[in-house]
Design a protein around this motif. Structure first.
Motif, PDB file in Angstrom:
ATOM      1  N   GLU A 255     -25.910  23.222  17.575  1.00 11.41           N
ATOM      2  CA  GLU A 255     -25.035  23.584  16.452  1.00 11.41           C
ATOM      3  C   GLU A 255     -24.743  22.427  15.502  1.00 11.41           C
ATOM      4  O   GLU A 255     -24.409  22.644  14.349  1.00 11.41           O
ATOM      5  CB  GLU A 255     -23.732  24.180  16.963  1.00 11.41           C
ATOM      6  N   ASP A 256     -24.899  21.186  15.967  1.00  9.42           N
ATOM      7  CA  ASP A 256     -24.600  20.030  15.116  1.00  9.42           C
ATOM      8  C   ASP A 256     -25.835  19.446  14.443  1.00  9.42           C
ATOM      9  O   ASP A 256     -25.745  18.432  13.754  1.00  9.42           O
ATOM     10  CB  ASP A 256     -23.915  18.937  15.951  1.00  9.42           C
TER      11      ASP A 256
ATOM     12  N   ASP B 163     -27.508  14.631  14.714  1.00  8.25           N
ATOM     13  CA  ASP B 163     -27.089  15.523  15.793  1.00  8.25           C
ATOM     14  C   ASP B 163     -25.935  14.848  16.529  1.00  8.25           C
ATOM     15  O   ASP B 163     -25.727  13.646  16.400  1.00  8.25           O
ATOM     16  CB  ASP B 163     -28.260  15.790  16.741  1.00  8.25           C
ATOM     17  N   VAL B 164     -25.212  15.623  17.309  1.00  9.26           N
ATOM     18  CA  VAL B 164     -24.125  15.102  18.127  1.00  9.26           C
ATOM     19  C   VAL B 164     -24.453  15.461  19.569  1.00  9.26           C
ATOM     20  O   VAL B 164     -24.774  16.617  19.869  1.00  9.26           O
ATOM     21  CB  VAL B 164     -22.763  15.715  17.710  1.00  9.26           C
TER      22      VAL B 164
ATOM     23  N   ASP C 130     -20.102  13.668  22.334  1.00 13.58           N
ATOM     24  CA  ASP C 130     -19.590  13.582  20.959  1.00 13.58           C
ATOM     25  C   ASP C 130     -20.000  12.297  20.249  1.00 13.58           C
ATOM     26  O   ASP C 130     -19.260  11.768  19.411  1.00 13.58           O
ATOM     27  CB  ASP C 130     -18.067  13.747  20.914  1.00 13.58           C
TER      28      ASP C 130
ATOM     29  N   ASN D 172     -22.495  10.607  17.575  1.00 16.17           N
ATOM     30  CA  ASN D 172     -23.356  11.000  16.456  1.00 16.17           C
ATOM     31  C   ASN D 172     -24.649  10.192  16.492  1.00 16.17           C
ATOM     32  O   ASN D 172     -24.614   8.966  16.539  1.00 16.17           O
ATOM     33  CB  ASN D 172     -22.640  10.762  15.125  1.00 16.17           C
TER      34      ASN D 172
END
Length: 195
Positions: free
Chosen positions: A118-119, A143-144, A148, A150
């Motif tokens: 999703e990221d 992306d993550v 969490d 990055n």
């Protein structure tokens, strides 16, 4: 009448000069003054220059999938770091979904696969790049991860025969540009020989 004398001096290379020039050529450095060594894997026909202080791992991360991880290079990180350092992976997709795909189609499929996260966000994508002298796609994305953190990644891929060879650079976003010139030099040095 004046007589002009012209002196001609010829400097011949000595064995010491030749050896010194050869050593300089072998000990290539990048912007960070890293010495580069040659990695070679004759099983997969891969040659690539890498910084001598980067760790090398030849293990396949997920042996049960269709991707063979040939080699991974990891930048040195401090002992107090809780995250992985920047890395470059050289891999082969042995079973592309459609053996008749061109680079545009393969890039679209790759982006769709990464979109499962999703990221995931595309920063740049094109099919006018090269990898090891072959036409290639380039995909830069963010992306993550599950912690969490990055990440920014850059992937080059090329179709050779019935396989897709690709190189993927991954780093935390704040480290990405710090290592980019070194990794680009590594990717530019990649040679693929197929039988």
């Amino acid at each position: 009448m004046m007589l002009t004398v012209l002196a001609l001096s010829i400097v011949l290379p000595t064995p010491t000069n030749i050896i010194s020039q050869q050593q300089e050529a072998l000990a290539q450095t990048d912007d960070n003054n890293s010495t580069f060594n040659l990695y070679e894997n004759t099983t997969y026909g891969i040659q690539i220059q890498h910084p001598s202080d980067w760790e090398i791992d030849e293990g396949d991360v997920e042996p049960d999938d269709d991707v063979t991880d040939i080699v991974s290079f990891f930048a040195p990180i401090g002992n107090d770091s809780e995250t992985d350092g920047p890395s470059l992976y050289i891999s082969i997709d042995n079973q592309p979904t459609n053996l008749n795909e061109n680079l545009n189609e393969y890039l679209t499929t790759t982006i769709n696969d990464y979109n499962a996260s999703e990221d995931f966000e595309v920063v740049e994508s094109n099919t006018n790049s090269t990898l090891a002298g072959y036409p290639a796609y380039k995909l830069v994305f963010t992306d993550v991860d599950d912690d969490d953190i990055n990440y920014e990644s850059m992937e080059f891929g090329t179709i050779i025969g019935d396989k897709v060879y690709f190189a993927t650079y991954e780093a935390e976003e704040e480290q990405y540009s710090d290592y980019l010139s070194t990794v680009q030099k590594m990717i530019d040095s990649l040679k693929i020989t197929t039988s």
